[in-house]
Design a protein around this motif. Structure first.
Motif, PDB file in Angstrom:
ATOM      1  N   GLY A  38      46.165  22.816  37.391  1.00 47.82           N
ATOM      2  CA  GLY A  38      46.755  22.919  36.108  1.00 47.82           C
ATOM      3  C   GLY A  38      46.743  24.093  36.131  1.00 47.82           C
ATOM      4  N   ASP A  39      47.755  23.338  34.387  1.00 49.44           N
ATOM      5  CA  ASP A  39      48.688  24.239  34.173  1.00 49.44           C
ATOM      6  C   ASP A  39      46.927  25.075  32.680  1.00 49.44           C
ATOM      7  OD1 ASP A  39      50.492  23.472  34.527  1.00 49.44           O
ATOM      8  OD2 ASP A  39      50.963  22.228  33.022  1.00 49.44           O
ATOM      9  N   ARG A  40      46.620  24.921  32.987  1.00 50.31           N
ATOM     10  CA  ARG A  40      45.017  25.626  32.157  1.00 50.31           C
ATOM     11  C   ARG A  40      44.505  26.889  32.845  1.00 50.31           C
ATOM     12  NH1 ARG A  40      41.693  22.474  28.214  1.00 50.31           N
ATOM     13  NH2 ARG A  40      42.717  24.267  26.638  1.00 50.31           N
ATOM     14  N   ILE A  41      44.734  26.976  33.927  1.00 54.19           N
ATOM     15  CA  ILE A  41      43.443  27.674  35.263  1.00 54.19           C
ATOM     16  C   ILE A  41      44.629  28.105  35.664  1.00 54.19           C
ATOM     17  CG2 ILE A  41      41.669  26.458  35.340  1.00 54.19           C
ATOM     18  CD1 ILE A  41      41.776  26.425  37.689  1.00 54.19           C
ATOM     19  N   LYS A  42      46.192  28.283  36.079  1.00 53.08           N
ATOM     20  CA  LYS A  42      46.761  28.894  37.227  1.00 53.08           C
ATOM     21  C   LYS A  42      47.016  30.096  37.048  1.00 53.08           C
ATOM     22  CE  LYS A  42      51.104  27.551  34.232  1.00 53.08           C
ATOM     23  NZ  LYS A  42      52.901  26.802  34.550  1.00 53.08           N
ATOM     24  N   HIS A  43      47.150  30.459  35.507  1.00 48.22           N
ATOM     25  CA  HIS A  43      47.092  31.871  34.960  1.00 48.22           C
ATOM     26  C   HIS A  43      45.982  33.549  35.599  1.00 48.22           C
ATOM     27  CE1 HIS A  43      50.580  31.778  33.217  1.00 48.22           C
ATOM     28  NE2 HIS A  43      49.915  30.507  32.310  1.00 48.22           N
ATOM     29  N   ILE A  44      44.509  32.227  35.895  1.00 49.47           N
ATOM     30  CA  ILE A  44      43.627  33.288  36.485  1.00 49.47           C
ATOM     31  C   ILE A  44      43.726  33.344  37.740  1.00 49.47           C
ATOM     32  CG2 ILE A  44      41.177  32.389  37.421  1.00 49.47           C
ATOM     33  CD1 ILE A  44      40.808  29.996  35.563  1.00 49.47           C
ATOM     34  N   LEU A  45      43.304  35.329  37.540  1.00 55.76           N
ATOM     35  CA  LEU A  45      43.362  35.693  39.125  1.00 55.76           C
ATOM     36  C   LEU A  45      42.031  35.022  40.440  1.00 55.76           C
ATOM     37  CD1 LEU A  45      43.357  39.172  37.771  1.00 55.76           C
ATOM     38  CD2 LEU A  45      44.624  37.553  38.522  1.00 55.76           C
ATOM     39  N   PRO A  46      43.308  35.124  41.738  1.00 56.74           N
ATOM     40  CA  PRO A  46      41.551  34.373  42.714  1.00 56.74           C
ATOM     41  C   PRO A  46      41.278  35.135  42.647  1.00 56.74           C
ATOM     42  CG  PRO A  46      44.377  35.136  43.396  1.00 56.74           C
ATOM     43  CD  PRO A  46      44.502  35.772  41.651  1.00 56.74           C
ATOM     44  N   LYS A  47      40.756  35.962  42.224  1.00 53.73           N
ATOM     45  CA  LYS A  47      38.944  36.454  42.465  1.00 53.73           C
ATOM     46  C   LYS A  47      38.390  36.398  42.062  1.00 53.73           C
ATOM     47  CE  LYS A  47      40.335  40.719  39.058  1.00 53.73           C
ATOM     48  NZ  LYS A  47      39.807  42.254  39.610  1.00 53.73           N
ATOM     49  N   SER A  48      39.092  35.515  41.193  1.00 56.11           N
ATOM     50  CA  SER A  48      38.295  34.778  39.877  1.00 56.11           C
ATOM     51  C   SER A  48      37.418  33.399  40.499  1.00 56.11           C
ATOM     52  CB  SER A  48      38.706  34.287  38.501  1.00 56.11           C
ATOM     53  OG  SER A  48      38.826  35.055  38.208  1.00 56.11           O
ATOM     54  N   PHE A  49      37.163  33.365  41.726  1.00 60.04           N
ATOM     55  CA  PHE A  49      36.720  31.832  42.377  1.00 60.04           C
ATOM     56  C   PHE A  49      36.151  32.306  42.965  1.00 60.04           C
ATOM     57  CE2 PHE A  49      41.447  30.883  40.729  1.00 60.04           C
ATOM     58  CZ  PHE A  49      40.600  29.522  40.389  1.00 60.04           C
ATOM     59  N   THR A  51      32.938  33.616  43.349  1.00 61.18           N
ATOM     60  CA  THR A  51      32.131  32.660  43.285  1.00 61.18           C
ATOM     61  C   THR A  51      31.718  31.444  43.792  1.00 61.18           C
ATOM     62  OG1 THR A  51      31.118  33.194  41.414  1.00 61.18           O
ATOM     63  CG2 THR A  51      29.442  31.712  41.551  1.00 61.18           C
ATOM     64  N   HIS A  52      32.773  30.684  43.197  1.00 64.00           N
ATOM     65  CA  HIS A  52      33.231  28.765  44.246  1.00 64.00           C
ATOM     66  C   HIS A  52      32.955  29.142  45.816  1.00 64.00           C
ATOM     67  CE1 HIS A  52      36.078  25.621  45.516  1.00 64.00           C
ATOM     68  NE2 HIS A  52      34.752  25.157  44.805  1.00 64.00           N
ATOM     69  N   ASP A  53      33.742  30.365  46.157  1.00 64.92           N
ATOM     70  CA  ASP A  53      34.225  30.407  48.066  1.00 64.92           C
ATOM     71  C   ASP A  53      32.496  30.320  48.956  1.00 64.92           C
ATOM     72  OD1 ASP A  53      37.017  30.119  47.671  1.00 64.92           O
ATOM     73  OD2 ASP A  53      36.863  32.230  47.449  1.00 64.92           O
ATOM     74  N   LEU A  54      31.460  31.769  47.174  1.00 66.48           N
ATOM     75  CA  LEU A  54      30.305  31.489  48.028  1.00 66.48           C
ATOM     76  C   LEU A  54      29.830  29.984  48.210  1.00 66.48           C
ATOM     77  CD1 LEU A  54      29.350  35.113  45.953  1.00 66.48           C
ATOM     78  CD2 LEU A  54      29.722  34.955  48.359  1.00 66.48           C
TER      79      LEU A  54
END
Length: 100
Positions: A38-49, A51-54
């Motif tokens: 969404g619009d609120r997290i579109k500026h978060i860098l992919p490396k921030s995800f 933990t989700h991938d792990l």
């Protein structure tokens, strides 16, 4: 990944996922349900995800812990004396006087 670190350090490999304790309910919901695009997290860098991938790979398990029992608060917050003592005891930090 965590197994790779264990084997490089000469530790016994463990088959269960690494437990990650979190006290933020919104963070836990996002990790379990997947990040909402969404619009609120579109500026978060992919490396921030990462933990989700792990977690999706089964290497990390997120466990909810009450804020009052979160031992990481020792290093990040100013705490009342009673909470400070309880948490230092929880992570096995002892006063030198107590050891003798």
């Amino acid at each position: 990944m965590t197994q790779h670190v264990r084997s490089d350090c000469g530790m016994v490999e463990c088959k269960k996922p690494t437990e990650m304790f979190e006290d933020n309910a919104a963070c836990i919901d996002q990790l379990k349900d997947g990040y909402i695009k969404g619009d609120r997290i579109k500026h978060i860098l992919p490396k921030s995800f990462f933990t989700h991938d792990l977690q999706k790979a089964g290497e990390v398990q997120v466990v909810q812990v009450r804020s009052s029992d979160n031992s990481a608060d020792l290093f990040t917050k100013s705490l009342p004396t009673s909470t400070f003592r309880r948490l230092t005891h929880q992570i096995r930090v002892r006063r030198l006087d107590d050891l003798q």
